[in-house]
Each structure stands twice: as structure tokens, then as C-alpha cells.
Design an enzyme around this catalytic site. Structure first.
Site, PDB file in Angstrom:
ATOM      1  CE1 TYR A 143      -3.535  -2.637   0.567  1.00 24.89           C
ATOM      2  CE2 TYR A 143      -4.661  -0.565   1.013  1.00 24.89           C
ATOM      3  CZ  TYR A 143      -4.708  -1.903   0.709  1.00 24.89           C
ATOM      4  OH  TYR A 143      -5.915  -2.520   0.554  1.00 24.89           O
ATOM      5  CE  LYS A 194       1.276 -17.162  -2.416  1.00 30.10           C
ATOM      6  NZ  LYS A 194       0.883 -18.553  -2.842  1.00 30.10           N
ATOM      7  CG  ASP A 227      -2.260 -19.850  -1.494  1.00 30.08           C
ATOM      8  OD1 ASP A 227      -1.710 -19.924  -0.371  1.00 30.08           O
ATOM      9  OD2 ASP A 227      -1.849 -20.491  -2.488  1.00 30.08           O
ATOM     10  CG  ASP A 251      -8.150  -4.791   1.209  1.00 29.20           C
ATOM     11  OD1 ASP A 251      -9.091  -4.315   1.876  1.00 29.20           O
ATOM     12  OD2 ASP A 251      -8.067  -4.677  -0.027  1.00 29.20           O
ATOM     13  CG  ASP A 255     -13.659  -7.182   1.585  1.00 28.83           C
ATOM     14  OD1 ASP A 255     -13.447  -6.427   2.553  1.00 28.83           O
ATOM     15  OD2 ASP A 255     -14.088  -6.779   0.482  1.00 28.83           O
TER      16      ASP A 255
END
Ligand code: IPM
Ligand code: MG
Length: 370
Positions: A143, A194, A227, A251, A255
Site C-alpha cells: 500500500y 506467502k 491463499d 484487506d 472481506d
């Protein structure tokens, strides 16, 4: 009357002003019925600030935010401002607030209220009793990393660049917040990155492990690729207690977690900075949902995420845990009584507007406090 401190309200765009109106009702109720007052200021952010001042947040508003005990933000953005240059888009206002206030730890609890078990798109047995906390790093990573930008190459084609970057201290401080929260919950942290493809992920894993071994050996720590974490969140979300992850993965994962609770309209968040000498942290509270321009101004929005964000402010910034409990209980009772906004509507329930939902929650507060 006991003045509890400075609260800056930034309603923002879209449904922001509507849902914030319902928070005002609760603030009025606190003053009238509990003798608790705040020094409330209100200012513009996002598209509303662009329209008025030409920028998504002004220096004056930043000064008020820096001096406030807590900031409560509605939502920013909308199609009206989509074509503006990147640096002056509504979202930049939100990101400046997060960055300049140093709010590195974003707490996003996902709890499934019993009354909403059937509102989730997942099977009831998967979400019943769900209570997880996502701790998202909020001021670093892709970001804010540099270099960033879009450049034109000699052959006329273009190249877009963003940088995922984390330092030791950025990882350690958010890990500490996650471990600390876990000690007050079920004592379990899942760290997500990751590390199989990113060096910043390898560092993340090593530093989280370092903080764990040195400072929180009693907390159960596991690591999960992001993932897989997304998949596990919809497969078996109750395996998690606290998830700690970086800005971008946080983020996405939050959600996904939101939908487990029935609707994005239910999820609050708290963003906290470092504790000062008095143990006080800068803080901003906001619903996880966006500005929902499609339903803005129609009295259809669900105000619960913003009301629950205000409850988090009461708990973390104003030391009003009992009032926070009361507000959360009032929300639960109203849902239990069958009232629903459109986003969580189910057969046999009563569909109500933003305003009626807010009023009903205040009435439930009255009953609880009686
Ligand atoms: C969120 C939002 C923001 C983010 C946007 C509006 C910039 O999606 O708070 O999750 O990406 O952080
Ligand atoms: Mg988001």
C-alpha cells in the site's frame, strides 16, 4: 456530566453520512441517559472533502484528527471521483489518515450473531458461534512501498510498479498486538503470508516467530500461506482465533471473513497506533464496508458495522467497556427481535430502514439500561 474526550467524526461519502447519523443518536443517548459526553467535532473526508476543498483530506482536518482521542470514519469513494488522478482520489484521504496517525494495527473482528446464522451464504453449522479476529498490518506493505508508479518505456508501452516491503520493526510491532489480543481470547495466532514466493513473506514468518519465542511462548502459533488461509476461512473458519497478516492479504482476508458473518454491513474495525507514555494509542474506527454508492441516500444502508465500530471506540479509546457491552447487546437484541436491513434480510423477518434500525437500537439501549 463527565466529558470523556475528543471524538472526530468523518462521515465521508455514499452511505457514510447516513450510518453516522445513527451513531449520533447513540451519542445523544449516552449524554441523556448515562451522563457521558464527548467533545465531538465533524469534518469532511474523501469525495466530500474533494468537492469542498479540492483534496481528500485537508491539513486542518489532519490536525484535528491528530489531536483527537478517537476518529470515527464512515466510508469514502464513489463513481463521481473515479476518474480523478490517483493522488487526489477519495481513498488517498483515508490512507493519509492511517499513515499520518501511525495506525499500524487494524483489528477486524468477525463474529456471527446467532440471529444471523442463516443470513450467511455458508451453511449454518460452519458459522454458528464464529468469533475470529483479523489483525491486519495497516501502514506498510504494498500500500505504501516505493518505488511505485506507472512509467512509459522507450517502446511506448507502459509499466506499473508497486513494492511489497516490510522491516523487522514493522512486523514485530503488529505481531505483538496480535499475540497480546490472543492472550485475552483463545490463545491462538495464525500468521499468514506467502513465504513460498516472497522474501518479505519469509521475513514476516521469521519475525513473527521471533516475537513469539521471545515474548509470547505460551501462545499457540501456526503459519499459513495466504491463499490457503482464504480457502480455510470458507472451509472451516472456526479453526481460527487470531489471524495476523500484512496490509494487502489482510484487506482480502477480512472481506472474506466478513461474509461469514452474514454481510459486510456487520463488520466493525479499529485501527490503533503505538501506545504513548501514558498507554494511550491514536485510534480510528470504521466499518469494513465501503461507501455503497448504489444505495446511498435511500435510507437502506445497514448502520450496524458503524455502530459496532463506535462500540470498539468506547472500549479501546474511552475506557467505557460497560457501555460498549451495552451497545453490542442492544444490537444483538434488535436482531433477535427480527429487524433486518436489506443486506441481511431473511424470510419472515421485518425489513427496516437505516433510521428505524438505529432508532430500534436506541430503544433497546433504553430497555437494557432501565
Ligand atoms: C478497507 C478498504 C480500503 C483498503 C480502501 C477503501 C482504500 O478496502 O479498509 O479494507 O483497501 O484498505
Ligand atoms: Mg477492503
Amino acid at each position: 456530566m463527565a466529558n470523556k474526550g475528543k471524538l472526530l467524526i468523518l462521515p465521508g461519502d455514499g452511505i457514510g453520512p447516513e450510518v453516522m447519523r445513527e451513531v449520533r443518536r447513540v451519542i445523544d443517548w449516552m449524554a441523556k441517559k448515562r451522563g457521558i459526553t464527548f467533545e465531538v467535532e465533524e469534518a469532511l473526508v474523501g469525495g466530500a472533502s474533494i468537492d469542498a476543498y479540492g483534496k481528500p483530506v485537508t491539513d486542518e482536518t489532519m490536525d484535528i484528527a491528530l489531536a483527537a482521542d478517537a476518529v470515527l470514519l464512515g466510508a469514502v469513494g464513489g463513481p463521481k471521483w473515479d476518474d480523478l488522478p490517483f493522488e487526489v482520489k477519495p481513498e488517498r484521504g483515508l490512507l493519509r489518515l492511517r499513515k499520518d496517525l501511525g495506525l499500524f494495527a487494524n483489528l477486524r473482528p468477525a463474529m456471527c450473531f446467532d440471529a444471523l446464522v442463516d443470513a450467511s451464504t455458508l451453511k449454518p453449522e460452519i458459522v454458528r458461534g464464529l468469533d475470529i479476529m483479523i489483525v491486519r498490518e495497516l501502514t506498510g506493505g504494498v500500500y505504501f512501498g516505493t518505488p511505485r508508479g506507472i512509467e512509459t518505456l522507450p517502446d511506448g508501452s507502459r509499466r506499473g510498479v508497486n513494492t511489497q516491503v516490510y522491516t523487522t520493526e514493522e512486523i514485530r510491532r503488529v505481531a505483538r498486538v496480535a499475540f497480546d489480543i490472543a492472550t485475552k481470547r483463545n490463545n491462538k495466532v495464525t500468521s499468514s503470508e506467502k513465504a513460498n514466493v516472497m522474501e518479505s513473506g519469509i521475513l514476516w514468518r521469521e519475525e513473527v516467530t521471533f516475537v513469539h519465542d521471545k515474548e509470547f511462548p505460551g501462545v499457540e502459533l501456526s503459519h499459513m500461506y495466504a491463499d490457503n488461509c482464504a480457502m480455510q476461512l470458507v472451509r472451516n473458519p472456526k479453526q481460527f482465533d487470531v489471524i495476523v497478516t500484512d496490509n494487502l492479504f489482510g484487506d482480502l482476508l477480512s472481506d472474506a471473513a466478513a461474509m461469514l458473518t452474514g454481510s459486510l454491513g456487520m463488520l466493525p474495525s479499529a485501527s490503533l497506533g503505538a501506545a504513548d507514555a501514558n498507554g494511550k494509542r491514536k485510534a480510528m474506527y470504521e466499518p469494513v464496508h465501503g461507501s455503497a454508492p448504489d444505495i446511498a441516500g435511500k435510507d437502506l444502508a445497514n448502520p450496524i458495522a458503524t455502530l459496532l465500530s463506535f462500540a470498539m471506540a468506547l472500549r479501546y479509546s474511552f475506557d467505557l467497556g460497560a457501555e460498549a457491552d451495552l451497545l453490542e447487546k442492544a444490537v444483538e437484541n434488535v436482531l433477535g427481535g427480527g429487524l433486518r436491513t436489506g443486506d441481511i434480510m431473511q424470510p419472515g423477518m421485518a425489513k427496516v430502514s437505516t433510521g428505524v434500525m438505529g432508532e430500534s437500537i436506541v430503544r433497546a439501549l433504553d430497555k437494557l439500561a432501565a
